[in-house]
Design a protein around this motif. Structure first.
Motif, PDB file in Angstrom:
ATOM      1  N   ARG A 188       1.016  -1.167   0.147  1.00 35.92           N
ATOM      2  CA  ARG A 188      -0.147  -0.131  -0.140  1.00 35.92           C
ATOM      3  C   ARG A 188       0.722   1.217   0.003  1.00 35.92           C
ATOM      4  O   ARG A 188       0.278   2.237  -0.580  1.00 35.92           O
ATOM      5  CB  ARG A 188      -1.047  -0.041   1.188  1.00 35.92           C
ATOM      6  CG  ARG A 188      -2.015  -1.234   1.351  1.00 35.92           C
ATOM      7  CD  ARG A 188      -3.083  -1.002   2.374  1.00 35.92           C
ATOM      8  NE  ARG A 188      -2.441  -0.864   3.592  1.00 35.92           N
ATOM      9  CZ  ARG A 188      -2.399   0.260   4.501  1.00 35.92           C
ATOM     10  NH1 ARG A 188      -3.156   1.127   4.186  1.00 35.92           N
ATOM     11  NH2 ARG A 188      -2.052   0.068   5.714  1.00 35.92           N
ATOM     12  N   PHE A 189       1.993   1.413   0.770  1.00 37.62           N
ATOM     13  CA  PHE A 189       2.662   2.288   0.690  1.00 37.62           C
ATOM     14  C   PHE A 189       4.233   2.228  -0.054  1.00 37.62           C
ATOM     15  O   PHE A 189       4.609   0.961   0.017  1.00 37.62           O
ATOM     16  CB  PHE A 189       3.249   2.908   2.149  1.00 37.62           C
ATOM     17  CG  PHE A 189       2.161   3.094   3.135  1.00 37.62           C
ATOM     18  CD1 PHE A 189       0.718   3.145   2.752  1.00 37.62           C
ATOM     19  CD2 PHE A 189       2.334   3.404   4.468  1.00 37.62           C
ATOM     20  CE1 PHE A 189      -0.144   3.500   3.636  1.00 37.62           C
ATOM     21  CE2 PHE A 189       1.508   4.004   5.135  1.00 37.62           C
ATOM     22  CZ  PHE A 189       0.098   4.017   4.946  1.00 37.62           C
ATOM     23  N   THR A 190       4.707   3.188  -0.491  1.00 44.87           N
ATOM     24  CA  THR A 190       5.867   3.159  -1.306  1.00 44.87           C
ATOM     25  C   THR A 190       6.823   4.253  -0.705  1.00 44.87           C
ATOM     26  O   THR A 190       6.427   5.366  -0.803  1.00 44.87           O
ATOM     27  CB  THR A 190       5.793   3.142  -2.848  1.00 44.87           C
ATOM     28  OG1 THR A 190       4.748   2.032  -3.186  1.00 44.87           O
ATOM     29  CG2 THR A 190       7.080   3.326  -3.417  1.00 44.87           C
ATOM     30  N   ILE A 191       7.919   4.197  -0.586  1.00 42.39           N
ATOM     31  CA  ILE A 191       8.947   5.030  -0.157  1.00 42.39           C
ATOM     32  C   ILE A 191       9.925   5.086  -1.245  1.00 42.39           C
ATOM     33  O   ILE A 191      10.385   4.346  -2.059  1.00 42.39           O
ATOM     34  CB  ILE A 191       9.743   4.566   1.232  1.00 42.39           C
ATOM     35  CG1 ILE A 191      10.737   6.074   1.729  1.00 42.39           C
ATOM     36  CG2 ILE A 191      10.559   3.393   1.004  1.00 42.39           C
ATOM     37  CD1 ILE A 191      11.275   5.658   2.979  1.00 42.39           C
ATOM     38  N   SER A 192      10.316   6.504  -1.478  1.00 44.01           N
ATOM     39  CA  SER A 192      11.309   6.960  -2.452  1.00 44.01           C
ATOM     40  C   SER A 192      12.275   7.882  -1.966  1.00 44.01           C
ATOM     41  O   SER A 192      11.706   8.670  -1.147  1.00 44.01           O
ATOM     42  CB  SER A 192      10.740   7.242  -3.700  1.00 44.01           C
ATOM     43  OG  SER A 192       9.940   8.236  -3.702  1.00 44.01           O
ATOM     44  N   ARG A 193      13.330   8.174  -2.709  1.00 49.95           N
ATOM     45  CA  ARG A 193      14.064   9.420  -2.331  1.00 49.95           C
ATOM     46  C   ARG A 193      14.591  10.190  -3.705  1.00 49.95           C
ATOM     47  O   ARG A 193      14.949   9.494  -4.711  1.00 49.95           O
ATOM     48  CB  ARG A 193      15.162   9.212  -1.389  1.00 49.95           C
ATOM     49  CG  ARG A 193      16.431   8.037  -1.885  1.00 49.95           C
ATOM     50  CD  ARG A 193      16.883   7.642  -0.612  1.00 49.95           C
ATOM     51  NE  ARG A 193      17.815   8.952   0.151  1.00 49.95           N
ATOM     52  CZ  ARG A 193      18.379   8.997   1.351  1.00 49.95           C
ATOM     53  NH1 ARG A 193      18.392   7.722   2.066  1.00 49.95           N
ATOM     54  NH2 ARG A 193      19.118   9.822   1.987  1.00 49.95           N
TER      55      ARG A 193
END
Length: 123
Positions: A67-72
């Motif tokens: 459901r959640f996605t982290i990126s930088r």
């Protein structure tokens, strides 16, 4: 010194989406593992997700996988949290944090924290 400022929180209906941003300033942003934690009223601050300094490795709490996605974006000194299929139990203050060592999963391992941004999911 690292300063972190979160933005993007708000009120959304169950099933909706939000994107949180965390803007960093001070030291070189790319040298830090970045994480998101959340804290609901009366509960301990809990791990949500983390991303390595290069962006090559990510770690998700079971409750948010899929459901959640982290990126930088190190060029922009910014980390993002895309939140989809939100549930009422996701309601919390969300905190961005920077880590230089230790466990990815524990509050004690993170050195710098933002002020938090409120996410409220209504049913």
């Amino acid at each position: 010194q690292v300063q972190l400022v979160e933005s993007g929180g708000g009120l959304v209906q169950a099933g909706g989406s939000l994107r949180l941003s965390c803007a960093a300033s001070g030291r070189t942003f790319s040298k830090y593992t970045m994480g998101w934690f959340r804290q609901a009223p009366g509960k301990e601050r809990e791990f949500v997700v983390a991303i390595s300094w290069s962006g090559g490795s990510t770690y998700y709490a079971d409750s948010v996988k899929g459901r959640f996605t982290i990126s930088r974006d190190n060029a922009k000194n910014t980390v993002y949290l895309q939140m989809n299929s939100l549930k009422p139990e996701d309601t919390a203050v969300y905190y961005c944090a920077a880590r230089s060592g230790g466990s990815y999963y524990t509050v004690e391992s993170y050195d710098y924290w933002g002020q938090g941004t409120q996410v409220t999911v209504s049913s």
